[in-house]
Scaffold this active site. Sequence first.
Site, short mmCIF file in Angstrom:
data_model
loop_
_atom_site.label_atom_id
_atom_site.label_comp_id
_atom_site.label_asym_id
_atom_site.label_seq_id
_atom_site.Cartn_x
_atom_site.Cartn_y
_atom_site.Cartn_z
CB ILE A 1 -37.34 -25.19 40.47
CG1 ILE A 1 -36.80 -24.63 38.72
CG2 ILE A 1 -36.06 -25.70 41.18
CD1 ILE A 1 -36.26 -23.48 38.83
N GLY A 2 -40.16 -26.82 38.92
CA GLY A 2 -41.54 -26.84 38.62
C GLY A 2 -41.97 -26.78 37.84
CG ASP A 3 -45.28 -29.66 35.64
OD1 ASP A 3 -45.41 -29.51 34.73
OD2 ASP A 3 -46.06 -30.90 36.46
N GLY A 4 -45.23 -25.88 34.49
CA GLY A 4 -45.66 -25.30 33.90
C GLY A 4 -46.74 -26.07 33.03
CG PHE B 1 -46.34 -23.88 27.51
CD1 PHE B 1 -47.64 -24.12 26.34
CD2 PHE B 1 -46.77 -22.71 27.90
CE1 PHE B 1 -48.56 -23.81 26.25
CE2 PHE B 1 -48.14 -22.09 27.69
CZ PHE B 1 -48.66 -22.73 27.22
N GLY B 2 -44.54 -27.28 30.23
CA GLY B 2 -43.54 -28.51 30.75
C GLY B 2 -43.01 -27.70 32.14
CB VAL C 1 -39.66 -24.48 35.68
CG1 VAL C 1 -38.54 -24.10 35.94
CG2 VAL C 1 -40.49 -24.79 34.57
CE LYS D 1 -41.63 -21.27 31.81
NZ LYS D 1 -42.14 -21.19 31.44
CG ASP E 1 -52.65 -15.02 33.56
OD1 ASP E 1 -53.10 -14.58 34.51
OD2 ASP E 1 -52.37 -16.42 33.50
N1 LIG Z 1 -36.66 -18.03 36.87
C1 LIG Z 1 -36.83 -18.99 37.61
N2 LIG Z 1 -36.61 -19.46 38.36
C2 LIG Z 1 -37.39 -20.22 39.92
N3 LIG Z 1 -38.54 -20.89 39.84
C3 LIG Z 1 -38.86 -20.73 38.30
C4 LIG Z 1 -38.53 -19.80 37.32
N4 LIG Z 1 -39.19 -20.25 36.01
C5 LIG Z 1 -40.23 -20.70 36.86
N5 LIG Z 1 -40.08 -21.55 37.75
C6 LIG Z 1 -40.73 -21.93 38.75
O1 LIG Z 1 -41.65 -23.25 37.51
C7 LIG Z 1 -42.73 -23.44 38.39
C8 LIG Z 1 -43.62 -23.10 36.63
O2 LIG Z 1 -42.96 -21.95 35.91
P1 LIG Z 1 -43.75 -21.88 34.41
O3 LIG Z 1 -43.78 -20.28 33.84
O4 LIG Z 1 -43.64 -22.97 33.84
O5 LIG Z 1 -45.28 -22.35 34.49
P2 LIG Z 1 -46.60 -21.69 35.49
O6 LIG Z 1 -46.30 -20.21 35.15
O7 LIG Z 1 -46.79 -22.43 36.45
O8 LIG Z 1 -47.17 -22.24 34.73
P3 LIG Z 1 -48.02 -21.00 32.79
O9 LIG Z 1 -47.24 -21.45 32.21
O10 LIG Z 1 -49.19 -21.66 32.92
O11 LIG Z 1 -47.70 -20.00 33.16
C9 LIG Z 1 -42.65 -21.96 38.25
O12 LIG Z 1 -44.46 -22.04 38.64
C10 LIG Z 1 -42.10 -22.03 39.21
O13 LIG Z 1 -42.08 -22.21 40.65
#
Ligand SMILES: Nc1ncnc2c1ncn2[C@@H]1O[C@H](COP(=O)(O)OP(=O)(O)OP(=O)(O)O)[C@@H](O)[C@H]1O
Length: 361
Positions: free
Chosen positions: A79-82, A84-85, A87, A101, A207
Amino acid sequence: MDRTTVAIFSVTACCVFIIIFVGASCIWWRRPRTSPISLGSDLSSVSIEDNVSFEPSLDRISMAELLEATRNFDPELIIGDGSFGLVYKATLFNGLTVAVKRLGPDAFQGFREFRAELETLGKIRHPNIVRLLGYCESGFKRALVHEFMAKGRLDQWLHGTFSLEDDGARSPPRTRLSWVTRLNIIKGVASGLFYMHNLDTPIIHRDIKASNVLLDLNFNARIADFGIARMIENSGTHASTEAGGTMGYMPPEYIQGATMATVKGDVYSFGILMLEVATGRRPNWPVIMEDGIETSLINWTAEMVAQNKIMQVIDANISREGLKEEEVAKVIRIATMCTTTSPRQRPEMKEVVELLAGISS
Ligand SMILES: Nc1ncnc2c1ncn2[C@@H]1O[C@H](COP(=O)(O)OP(=O)(O)OP(=O)(O)O)[C@@H](O)[C@H]1O
Ligand SMILES: *[C@@H]1O[C@H](CO)[C@@H](O)[C@H](O)[C@H]1NC(C)=O
Ligand SMILES: *[C@@H]1O[C@H](CO)[C@@H](O)[C@H](O)[C@H]1NC(C)=O
Ligand SMILES: CC(=O)N[C@H]1CO[C@H](CO)[C@@H](O)[C@@H]1O
């Protein structure tokens, strides 16, 4: 020995060797590399080898369960790509839907220090902060488990930027967020931030931005990314207080070289977020005024207020029905206070929460 005996002997030896090899491999594969630790919600009372949870609904979260729940990290569940990996969306055995995550192998070192921070974050419970439910480590696999936020990120709703990577089940917004919903989101973020700033050991987010605000099924806002990113960046050393952030949301004192992050820095970013939510404009994009001159979101808003054109500041996609100019003016005034250039003149989040409570929606 005749040739037949030699042949039989060789074949037998080979078979025995193969059986031993396969058997040993099986035992090796089945052996848990490190006993998976499973954390419940109350991370404070759990030590590394422990698996106790104080929340019955989350008796144990083990890596084995996470692997099964994510179908071995099935790409379809991403559902997402952060940074650090990836999600993944997963449903635990007890039916609870979570966001898993998965941390990359080089995400962090210094597990013990990292854990100490995790325990602090695990204790945080606030309706406007995304809850950390657990952390699992098994061999090289490491994962953080958060509660799942069904409506995704706030920026996607403000700017309509749903991409194909986003969960198909989470269809693109057909209706824009209403004023009432936006006000509720602003109030929620303010209250979560106020809570963080007023912990015995205050936590500075550093942030605050629309992509770090997640929405639950009822569009209640929850602040995400509290501490984890900065912990990982510092490889498990103490949560950094170094100034940082994202362009557009960063207070002028950070840009001018302030090295320490402060609560007033968060207040500034929050003020920018308020403007973004009200105007539907991205804070890191310039606003082009009628005369063709580019300016910042803050300057443009100030200019419009000065010209008595406050209703034109509001996102054109917000229904004007029942929208009171006086309430809009209050919101813009609070945002302006928060984004004052001098950090000392910005209000504390406590005051912001009180001011926002005075706005009816
Ligand atoms: N608890 C959650 N529920 C639903 N979606 C989520 C949740 N956590 C993360 N995501 C989805 O996954 C994506 C990546 O999340 P993540 O927190 O790893 O990275 P980020 O916030 O995009 O980047 P960074 O780690 O650089 O702050 C998010 O942008 C969001 O779309
Ligand atoms: C905004 O206004 C301030 C002072 O009023 C000015 O210093 C700054 O350059 C302006 N920023 C932009 C992007 O126009
Ligand atoms: C309003 O929303 C639609 C999509 O729902 C978009 O195409 C349009 O550009 C938006 N208008 C403004 C002024 O933001
Ligand atoms: C339910 C469960 O797995 N409990 C185990 C937790 O870990 C301790 C050792 O740390 C075991 O003794 C328990 O059986």
